[in-house]
Design a protein around this motif. Structure first.
Motif, PDB file in Angstrom:
ATOM      1  N   ALA A 179       0.839  -1.207   0.000  1.00 48.04           N
ATOM      2  CA  ALA A 179       0.000   0.000   0.000  1.00 48.04           C
ATOM      3  C   ALA A 179       0.872   1.254   0.000  1.00 48.04           C
ATOM      4  O   ALA A 179       1.839   1.357   0.741  1.00 48.04           O
ATOM      5  N   ARG A 180       0.478   2.206  -0.860  1.00 49.08           N
ATOM      6  CA  ARG A 180       1.226   3.468  -0.967  1.00 49.08           C
ATOM      7  C   ARG A 180       0.428   4.651  -0.435  1.00 49.08           C
ATOM      8  O   ARG A 180       0.967   5.746  -0.329  1.00 49.08           O
ATOM      9  N   THR A 181      -0.853   4.429  -0.179  1.00 51.47           N
ATOM     10  CA  THR A 181      -1.706   5.518   0.289  1.00 51.47           C
ATOM     11  C   THR A 181      -2.492   5.087   1.518  1.00 51.47           C
ATOM     12  O   THR A 181      -2.758   3.896   1.707  1.00 51.47           O
ATOM     13  N   CYS A 182      -2.867   6.067   2.309  1.00 51.09           N
ATOM     14  CA  CYS A 182      -3.729   5.791   3.451  1.00 51.09           C
ATOM     15  C   CYS A 182      -5.141   5.495   2.928  1.00 51.09           C
ATOM     16  O   CYS A 182      -5.438   5.715   1.747  1.00 51.09           O
ATOM     17  N   ILE A 183      -5.982   5.014   3.808  1.00 54.75           N
ATOM     18  CA  ILE A 183      -7.339   4.649   3.401  1.00 54.75           C
ATOM     19  C   ILE A 183      -8.097   5.872   2.865  1.00 54.75           C
ATOM     20  O   ILE A 183      -8.780   5.798   1.849  1.00 54.75           O
TER      21      ILE A 183
END
Length: 113
Positions: free
Chosen positions: A105-109
């Motif tokens: 994962a590269r981004t927050c939710i």
């Protein structure tokens, strides 16, 4: 998530993905081999469309698995650079639960939505 835990999580996901790539490659090879014994005329062969669809589907899944491997390799680079767990969009933290579920994962939710 500490560096050791992150690397272990990424390596587990990578091993699973490598197994998937291997299985899909064998499946692709079997489809290609099986199609060698059928007509090359998909338009008039009642099995042709099925074989073409299966081949396209397996190739798409194989490409996705290979992309996933590349994403996991980039995640390893982020761990080594000290930026693993930081959202690439907002700079905030990515929750440990998200990283456990999606090690690449590269981004927050919030940004992923």
């Amino acid at each position: 998530m500490d560096e050791r835990t992150a690397i272990e999580s990424i390596e587990r996901a990578r091993a699973e993905t490598l197994r998937l790539v291997d299985a899909l490659t064998r499946q692709r090879d079997a489809i290609v081999e099986a199609s060698a014994f059928t007509s090359n005329d998909d338009e008039h062969d009642p099995e042709g469309a099925t074989i073409a669809f299966e081949r396209a589907q397996v190739l798409a899944m194989l490409r996705q698995a290979q992309d996933d491997l590349a994403d996991l390799d980039r995640a390893t680079q982020r761990v080594r650079a000290g930026s693993y767990g930081e959202c690439e969009r907002c700079g905030g933290p990515i929750a440990d639960g998200r990283l456990a579920a999606r090690p690449a994962a590269r981004t927050c939710i919030k940004c992923a939505r």
